[in-house]
Enzyme design. Structure first.
Site, PDB file in Angstrom:
ATOM      1  N   LYS A 196       0.858  -1.186   0.000  1.00  0.00           N
ATOM      2  CA  LYS A 196       0.000   0.000   0.000  1.00  0.00           C
ATOM      3  C   LYS A 196       0.894   1.235   0.000  1.00  0.00           C
ATOM      4  O   LYS A 196       1.718   1.416   0.893  1.00  0.00           O
ATOM      5  CB  LYS A 196      -0.890  -0.025   1.242  1.00  0.00           C
ATOM      6  CG  LYS A 196      -1.757   1.218   1.394  1.00  0.00           C
ATOM      7  CD  LYS A 196      -2.727   1.068   2.540  1.00  0.00           C
ATOM      8  CE  LYS A 196      -3.504   2.352   2.765  1.00  0.00           C
ATOM      9  NZ  LYS A 196      -4.461   2.232   3.866  1.00  0.00           N
ATOM     10  N   LYS A 249      -2.281  -1.443  -3.775  1.00  0.00           N
ATOM     11  CA  LYS A 249      -3.148  -0.277  -3.678  1.00  0.00           C
ATOM     12  C   LYS A 249      -2.333   0.993  -3.755  1.00  0.00           C
ATOM     13  O   LYS A 249      -1.322   1.069  -3.059  1.00  0.00           O
ATOM     14  CB  LYS A 249      -3.883  -0.357  -2.333  1.00  0.00           C
ATOM     15  CG  LYS A 249      -4.769   0.813  -2.036  1.00  0.00           C
ATOM     16  CD  LYS A 249      -5.374   0.650  -0.679  1.00  0.00           C
ATOM     17  CE  LYS A 249      -6.012   1.978  -0.324  1.00  0.00           C
ATOM     18  NZ  LYS A 249      -6.322   2.119   1.046  1.00  0.00           N
TER      19      LYS A 249
HETATM   20  C1  PBG Z   1      -7.189   3.037   5.735  1.00  0.00           C
HETATM   21  C2  PBG Z   1      -7.625   3.007   4.328  1.00  0.00           C
HETATM   22  C3  PBG Z   1      -7.505   4.035   3.386  1.00  0.00           C
HETATM   23  C4  PBG Z   1      -8.093   3.577   2.210  1.00  0.00           C
HETATM   24  C5  PBG Z   1      -8.547   2.276   2.442  1.00  0.00           C
HETATM   25  N1  PBG Z   1      -8.229   1.934   3.767  1.00  0.00           N
HETATM   26  C6  PBG Z   1      -7.011   5.424   3.536  1.00  0.00           C
HETATM   27  C7  PBG Z   1      -5.640   5.751   3.882  1.00  0.00           C
HETATM   28  O1  PBG Z   1      -4.739   4.909   3.927  1.00  0.00           O
HETATM   29  O2  PBG Z   1      -5.449   6.937   4.159  1.00  0.00           O
HETATM   30  C8  PBG Z   1      -8.189   4.354   0.935  1.00  0.00           C
HETATM   31  C9  PBG Z   1      -9.211   3.891  -0.040  1.00  0.00           C
HETATM   32  C10 PBG Z   1      -9.534   4.876  -1.106  1.00  0.00           C
HETATM   33  O3  PBG Z   1      -8.879   5.919  -1.295  1.00  0.00           O
HETATM   34  O4  PBG Z   1     -10.517   4.611  -1.816  1.00  0.00           O
HETATM   35  N2  PBG Z   1      -8.215   2.675   6.611  1.00  0.00           N
END
Ligand code: PBG
Length: 328
Positions: A196, A249
């Site tokens: 991520k 991601k």
């Molecule tokens: C963290 C989380 C995030 C997203 C999914 N889980 C946000 C982050 O890391 O700030 C982002 C998903 C998206 O942008 O659609 N709980």
């Protein structure tokens, strides 16, 4: 030497039926996971301004939405919770009566044939919006992992089918596997957000999940945008710790990472087409600058073609309808 005119690539392109027959990448409803945002209260359906077509919903409306998603043939949803009260240590994240735990129970009471995945993270539940416990401005890894494990267990106890840690703390997959197994949940899979990135594409999500950090950013735990070898090490570690599905991601800007992860490990691989990817396509579509449906389909085909088996996307419902429309 060219093989032309013996070889003519266009022969298989003149006829739409033949084009469909030789299409290498196929998108099916089984590839889709639909994200949903749960808020306290009843009869609530708040539009998320930066994500047209996406809403924060109270549990009653989430249950209705889940029925629609199931009826469209989408196999799974992923839930994000916005709690009643936030505090320093995100207590509602692991409370048996928290927003997500109640949502899971209500969905499971009414709908049996929908896979409920939960996002396991602290950022929606902490008053400071960070993904874990703070000491000064530092996010403590090991203390946070303990809370994440408690959170994942409480989701499983409420009836979640799959838990999905999205925090990027080190060692959380092993800790979650251990606590689940010790409590009789050895059949619950973990879908880990393994690679991520610290991405600007999460902007609109933070409005939807009300999780913008009060100071600083997430670069001390999410990955640097330039790295792919590190992504491989992250994924490898999560697999060793017990991840059943690994995720990359964002998706569209990281197709090379998806391809590499799929080819190298051959694991069930998920990719998250995140909020910013969705919002850009929506905004350009609404302005009439692009054909929204075409670009939606193309963006998701790219993710599938790169090697993703599962795609988390805010377009899931629209894609399911598109699949119904094109399969005459
Ligand atoms: C963290 C989380 C995030 C997203 C999914 N889980 C946000 C982050 O890391 O700030 C982002 C998903 C998206 O942008 O659609 N709980």
């Amino acid at each position: 030497m060219s093989l032309f005119p013996t070889i003519r690539h266009r022969r298989l392109r003149y006829n739409p039926i033949i084009r469909d027959m030789v299409r290498e990448t196929v998108l099916t409803k089984n590839d889709l996971i639909y994200p949903l945002f749960v808020v306290p209260g009843s009869k609530i359906k708040n539009p998320v301004k930066s994500m047209p077509g996406v809403f924060q919903m109270s549990i009653d409306n989430i249950v209705e939405e889940c029925k629609e998603v199931r009826d469209l043939g989408i196999p799974a949803i992923i839930l994000f919770g916005i709690p009643e009260h936030k505090d320093e240590i995100g207590s509602e994240a692991y409370h048996s009566d928290g927003i997500i735990q109640r949502a899971i129970k209500s969905i499971k009471n009414e709908i049996k044939d929908l896979v409920v995945i939960t996002d396991v993270c602290m950022c929606e539940y902490t008053s400071h919006g960070h993904c874990g416990v703070l000491k000064g401005e530092e996010i403590l890894n090991d203390e946070t992992v303990e809370l994440l494990a408690k959170e994942a267990l409480s989701h499983a106890q409420a009836g979640a089918d799959i838990v999905a840690p999205s925090d990027m703390m080190d060692g959380r997959v092993a800790a979650i596997r251990k606590i689940l197994d010790e409590n009789g949940f050895n059949k619950i899979p973990i879908m880990s957000y393994a690679a991520k990135y610290a991405s600007g594409f999460y902007g609109p999500f933070r409005e939807a999940a009300e999780s913008t950090p009060a100071f600083g950013d997430r670069r001390s735990h999410q990955m640097d945008i330039g790295n792919i070898n590190e992504a491989i090490r992250e994924v490898e570690e999560d697999i060793k710790e017990g991840a059943d599905i690994v995720m990359v991601k964002p998706a569209g800007p990281y197709l090379d990472v998806i391809r590499e992860v799929k080819q190298r490990f051959g694991m069930p691989t998920a990719a998250y087409q995140v909020s910013g990817e969705y919002s850009m396509i929506k905004a350009a579509g609404i302005n009439g600058w692009i054909d929204e449906e075409r670009v939606m389909v193309e963006s998701v085909f790219a993710i599938k073609r790169a090697g993703a088996d599962l795609i988390l996307t805010y377009f899931a419902k629209d894609l399911a309808k598109w699949i119904d429309k094109t399969r005459k």
